[in-house]
Structure formats: structure tokens, C-alpha cells
Design a protein around this motif. Sequence first.
Motif, PDB file in Angstrom:
ATOM      1  N   THR A  21       9.830  10.476   1.232  1.00 20.54           N
ATOM      2  CA  THR A  21       9.813   9.034   0.998  1.00 20.54           C
ATOM      3  C   THR A  21      11.219   8.467   1.071  1.00 20.54           C
ATOM      4  O   THR A  21      11.438   7.393   1.648  1.00 20.54           O
ATOM      5  CB  THR A  21       9.207   8.744  -0.385  1.00 20.54           C
ATOM      6  N   GLY A  35       8.685   1.529  -3.149  1.00 24.50           N
ATOM      7  CA  GLY A  35       8.101   2.621  -3.911  1.00 24.50           C
ATOM      8  C   GLY A  35       9.156   3.501  -4.551  1.00 24.50           C
ATOM      9  O   GLY A  35       9.012   3.932  -5.701  1.00 24.50           O
ATOM     10  N   TRP A  64       0.264   8.581 -12.604  1.00 22.40           N
ATOM     11  CA  TRP A  64      -0.756   9.481 -13.143  1.00 22.40           C
ATOM     12  C   TRP A  64      -0.135  10.458 -14.138  1.00 22.40           C
ATOM     13  O   TRP A  64      -0.660  10.665 -15.232  1.00 22.40           O
ATOM     14  CB  TRP A  64      -1.424  10.230 -11.994  1.00 22.40           C
ATOM     15  N   THR A  86       2.431   1.755  -3.405  1.00 21.75           N
ATOM     16  CA  THR A  86       1.410   2.238  -4.338  1.00 21.75           C
ATOM     17  C   THR A  86       1.196   3.737  -4.203  1.00 21.75           C
ATOM     18  O   THR A  86       1.105   4.467  -5.197  1.00 21.75           O
ATOM     19  CB  THR A  86       0.086   1.495  -4.101  1.00 21.75           C
ATOM     20  N   LEU A  87       1.131   4.202  -2.966  1.00 22.86           N
ATOM     21  CA  LEU A  87       0.955   5.641  -2.740  1.00 22.86           C
ATOM     22  C   LEU A  87       2.170   6.435  -3.236  1.00 22.86           C
ATOM     23  O   LEU A  87       2.020   7.527  -3.788  1.00 22.86           O
ATOM     24  CB  LEU A  87       0.727   5.904  -1.255  1.00 22.86           C
ATOM     25  N   VAL A  88       3.361   5.879  -3.035  1.00 23.67           N
ATOM     26  CA  VAL A  88       4.572   6.578  -3.472  1.00 23.67           C
ATOM     27  C   VAL A  88       4.591   6.746  -4.987  1.00 23.67           C
ATOM     28  O   VAL A  88       4.974   7.799  -5.513  1.00 23.67           O
ATOM     29  CB  VAL A  88       5.821   5.804  -3.001  1.00 23.67           C
ATOM     30  N   CYS A  89       4.150   5.704  -5.712  1.00 24.51           N
ATOM     31  CA  CYS A  89       4.219   5.716  -7.182  1.00 24.51           C
ATOM     32  C   CYS A  89       2.972   6.298  -7.843  1.00 24.51           C
ATOM     33  O   CYS A  89       2.969   6.456  -9.071  1.00 24.51           O
ATOM     34  CB  CYS A  89       4.435   4.304  -7.705  1.00 24.51           C
ATOM     35  N   ALA A  90       1.926   6.562  -7.075  1.00 29.53           N
ATOM     36  CA  ALA A  90       0.649   6.954  -7.682  1.00 29.53           C
ATOM     37  C   ALA A  90       0.784   8.213  -8.535  1.00 29.53           C
ATOM     38  O   ALA A  90       0.275   8.286  -9.665  1.00 29.53           O
ATOM     39  CB  ALA A  90      -0.398   7.159  -6.588  1.00 29.53           C
ATOM     40  N   ARG A  91       1.479   9.222  -8.037  1.00 32.12           N
ATOM     41  CA  ARG A  91       1.591  10.483  -8.783  1.00 32.12           C
ATOM     42  C   ARG A  91       2.426  10.297 -10.049  1.00 32.12           C
ATOM     43  O   ARG A  91       2.098  10.857 -11.104  1.00 32.12           O
ATOM     44  CB  ARG A  91       2.215  11.557  -7.890  1.00 32.12           C
ATOM     45  N   ALA A  95       0.835  -1.209   0.000  1.00 31.78           N
ATOM     46  CA  ALA A  95       0.000   0.000   0.000  1.00 31.78           C
ATOM     47  C   ALA A  95       0.871   1.260   0.000  1.00 31.78           C
ATOM     48  O   ALA A  95       0.582   2.235  -0.705  1.00 31.78           O
ATOM     49  CB  ALA A  95      -0.922  -0.013   1.227  1.00 31.78           C
ATOM     50  N   THR A  96       1.955   1.242   0.773  1.00 33.67           N
ATOM     51  CA  THR A  96       2.857   2.400   0.818  1.00 33.67           C
ATOM     52  C   THR A  96       3.531   2.619  -0.533  1.00 33.67           C
ATOM     53  O   THR A  96       3.621   3.758  -1.023  1.00 33.67           O
ATOM     54  CB  THR A  96       3.922   2.194   1.904  1.00 33.67           C
ATOM     55  N   ASP A 156       9.557   3.988  -8.390  1.00 33.37           N
ATOM     56  CA  ASP A 156       9.402   5.367  -8.868  1.00 33.37           C
ATOM     57  C   ASP A 156      10.592   5.795  -9.728  1.00 33.37           C
ATOM     58  O   ASP A 156      10.456   6.633 -10.619  1.00 33.37           O
ATOM     59  CB  ASP A 156       9.264   6.301  -7.656  1.00 33.37           C
TER      60      ASP A 156
END
Length: 566
Positions: A139, A192, A122, A114-119, A111-112, A196
Motif C-alpha cells: 500500500t 488509507g 477489525w 476502506t480496504l487498506v484500513c479494514a484489517r 473504496a481503496t 491506518d
Amino acid sequence: MPGLLWRAGLTALLVCGIGLLPWLSRTDPALTVLKARAVDGDPAPAALQAVRDELGLGDGPLRLLGRWLGGLLHGDAGRSWVSGADVLTSVGSALGVSLLLMAAALTVAVATATLVCARTLWLGSRRRLDGRGAGGSGTAVLAALPEFLVASVLVTVVGVQLGWLPALGWYGPQWTVLPALSLGLPAGAVLGRLLDDLLPGAFAEKWALTATACGMPPGSLARQALRRSVPALLPNLGLFVVGLTGGAVAVEKLFDIPGLGRATLDAALAQDLPVLQAGTLVLLALAAATGVLARIAARLLLGPALAGRELGTLSRPGKPARRALPLVYAALLAGVIGFGLARDPFAVDPAARLRPPSPALPFGADALGRDVLARIGHGAVATLATAAAISVAALVVGVLLGFLPRVSGPLAELVNAVPAVVAGLLVAGVAGRGPWTPALAVAAVAWAPLATHTSALLRQERATTLLAATRALGAGEWYLLRRRLLPAVLPPVARHAMLRMPGIALALAALGFLGLGAQPPSPEWGLLIAENLPYTERAPWAVLAPAAVLALLGATAVTASGRRRA
């Protein structure tokens, strides 16, 4: 085939070393058993000899090893010298707890990440990425922090000060949250950050440009870029789980969880060698099995056509990162250490017990009334000096072994499967606890990344046209070594060793926190946190101040080694 035999021999040697712990131990196992059975027992020679005869300690190393290995083949690892319980039964029960904790931590890590790479996903799927990952420096700092440090802060702030979640014990789902966060947040930040760094290269490849021109939806493009990047990440998954296994030892101790890490640590501290042998063997087997599963997953994702072949690199070289931030962090760290060195770390003032921060005591006082700032400053001298010495030794050994890749390659793979914490447990089992136990443990594993780096640089340099032309002109091997290979290898590997020095200091602090290193009244950094944890409700500053300094050290290392992509 020779490489496979060498790997098998090294593995057998490690297993035999674990089996010979009672013989290798510098402490007297008979005295340990006698003290466990009766604290006031008479350590007379006759009583000690009776215990040695009972345990078969006088039979010699070969018979001792044969009896242990034979017992393992028949499902018998002996009985605990402290509790008398069957070792395999207690280790199996503890392993179940640890696997549950690691599963929860992996969920947090995914989950962490995923949040790190989300931006980045996108922006990249909409062609708005400027060629570098969108993850922030926070991070990177979180990825550099050891699990025991994150756990200490979560216990102090979330568990004790805010009271949102239980901080100690293992009684239900609520008690799983803080330990899982302690393990999963740094691990997820590592995953992440690695992903990233890979995603911008995937979005910049020709297939992504073509897919965008053909009108592929952003969501599909993001999924394909993720699929393209994950195989390059899998080789690091084994090291990731090795770190997770080592971190579980500190987290289980801190949260009083009856898992395998805590059981093995308690066995090392009590010199309960049968439990220590079985616990370390299972921890190493768990790390090795995960590495094998990671390689299998990589083959499945790549498919038979690309199995065994290297994909093109996704990371592109970029411009150096701005150096202002690491200089600021380093200046703050140097300032704290300098102010602390000017104070007395051992002066005891009963009237100042647990006194909060003030102009006279900027970081407050501990349970004995000692100046926390002074103890942090003086603890830095020993910790950083030891880390520097280990870095130099690791550099020398890493470069020497890097020139022997057939020897160092399999050996480095084996060492990479041994977390520094597990190495500390083994060293404690042989030499006992002491100020040099963390240094020996960290030095035993610190050379492996440098040897791997040296071997990679040598392969690259030996493949150049310039080296081939120089050899064709009649240059000898000694000339090539002095004038070509060493100048090409030493500078980058030395920088690598220097950048790893803060991480080595954090590893030393982690082993000190576990009680394997220096003992009170030493101001060693990890020990500072451990001895002040019981007072977090009344004096949180006594834990948070050394934790903040350790975090500052990690932030300095991460920002100094960072790169800004073009």
C-alpha cells in the motif's frame, strides 16, 4: 487581519500573473497564432504585426491585464488562438468531463482506503492490535507512485494485453473504469495509509479502553475510532485533491479524455494562451475550493467546542523500521542504472526494432532498435541529478523562509494549492517547452513543505525551557541562532529534503511524460514511457521496464522513510 490581507494579495498576484501570460511569454504569441491559422503562413514582419494589432498584444501589460480581467467579470475569456472557439464554453464543457472523472476516482479512492484500513479496524476493535497499523508495504509503495505511471501500466496490461477494458476514449461507463482506477488507486492508498497510521492511536486512548471494558460492541468501537481519526485527516484533504487535480492532467492525456486537464495541457503545448489562462485558473480555483470545504467539514465534525483547537496527536513515536528492504530496493535500482550506463543509449539498430528481452538486450529494444536498459540508465543520470539540485535549492529556500513564518505561511498555503503539473503548464506558457521546464516548475513548489516543517520546528524549539533560560542568561539572537535554533532545525529538515528527492524525480518524470520537458532523442524517464506507449501491443516491455524502474524508485523512498510503531 494582516495575514488575511497577505493571503489576498498573494492570490491577486497569482491571478494577475496568469492574466499577463501573453506579455510574459518568451515565445512570440503572434507567431503561434499565425502558425495555427496557416501552417505554411508567411511569418513576415507585416503579417506578424497584423496579428499583434488584432490581439492587442502591443497595448502594454496594464491594458492587457485590464482587458482580460474585465472580460472575466463579464463572462468572456476570449477566443482560442488555435480553434477560434469561445474559451469559456470549451473550458466549461471540459470541466464537466473532468468533474465526472474525479467523482469516479473519489469513489475508487474511498473504496481503496476502506480496504487498506479494514484489517486495522477489525484488529483494533477486538483489542488485537499490536500498536501499529496493519496495512502492508505494498500500500505504501502504491501511494508513492504517480498517476501517469499507474495509468501506463493499466493501459499496457489491462487495456492492451488482456483487452478487458477499453484503453482510449470517453464514450460510456466502460471507458471510465481504467482512468478512475489510475487516479483513485494511488489517492486511496495515500488516504488509507494516513488513516491506518492514525487508527492505532485512537484505539489506544483511554476512552477506547473504557469502552471495551464496558462491553461496547466491536463494530461500534470501530466506528467511534474512525470518527476520532477522520478530523485529523481532513487538513490533508486539500493537498489530496490538489494532487488529484494535477494527476488528472496526465491521465486525461493518456486515455484521450476531453477533460480540462488535457485541454489545458494541449493549450500549453500549442501556446494557445487564452485557453491556458482559463484552464489553469479553473484548476487552481477547484483546488482552493476543495481546501475550504475540507476546513468546513473539519469544523462540522469537531463541533463548536473544539473548533479551532488542536486535538491530541494520535500517532505515537515508534521504533525505526527495519532497513533491509530499502537497501535491497536501492541496490536493485543502482544495479539497473549501472548496467545501463555501460551501454550506448543512442545507438540505432533497425534489425532490433521492438525486439523482446534477451541476454543481449535485457529490457528489450524500442521502436528504433535502441537498447531500453541503456536509455533507462542514462536517463537516470539527468533525472536524479536534477532532482538532487532541486532538493538542495528547496532546502535552502525552505529553511530561509521557514524563519519568516508570517511571510512563508500564507505563501506556502498558496503554493500547496498549485500542483507541480499546473506549475509546469504555467512555466511552459511563459518559457515554452524545454529540458529546464520541469526543473523550474518542480523547484517552484518543492520548498513549501520544507518551509512549513522549519516553522513548526522553530515554534517547538522556541517554546523550550532551555532556550528561555539561555536567553535569560544574556545570550543574543545571533548566538541562539547559531548554537540552538539551526542545530535543532537543519538535521531533520535536511533529512526531510533528502526523503523528498525520489518524489521530485517522479514529478520530473511526470512532466517529461506530458511532453513539457526534454524532447527526443533524450532518454529522460517520463519521455521513455510516452514515446513507447503507441507500441504497447507489440512491445509491452518498452513501457513496463521504465515503469518498473520508476516504481522501484518510489518503493525505495517509501520504505526508507517508513517507521514501525512501538
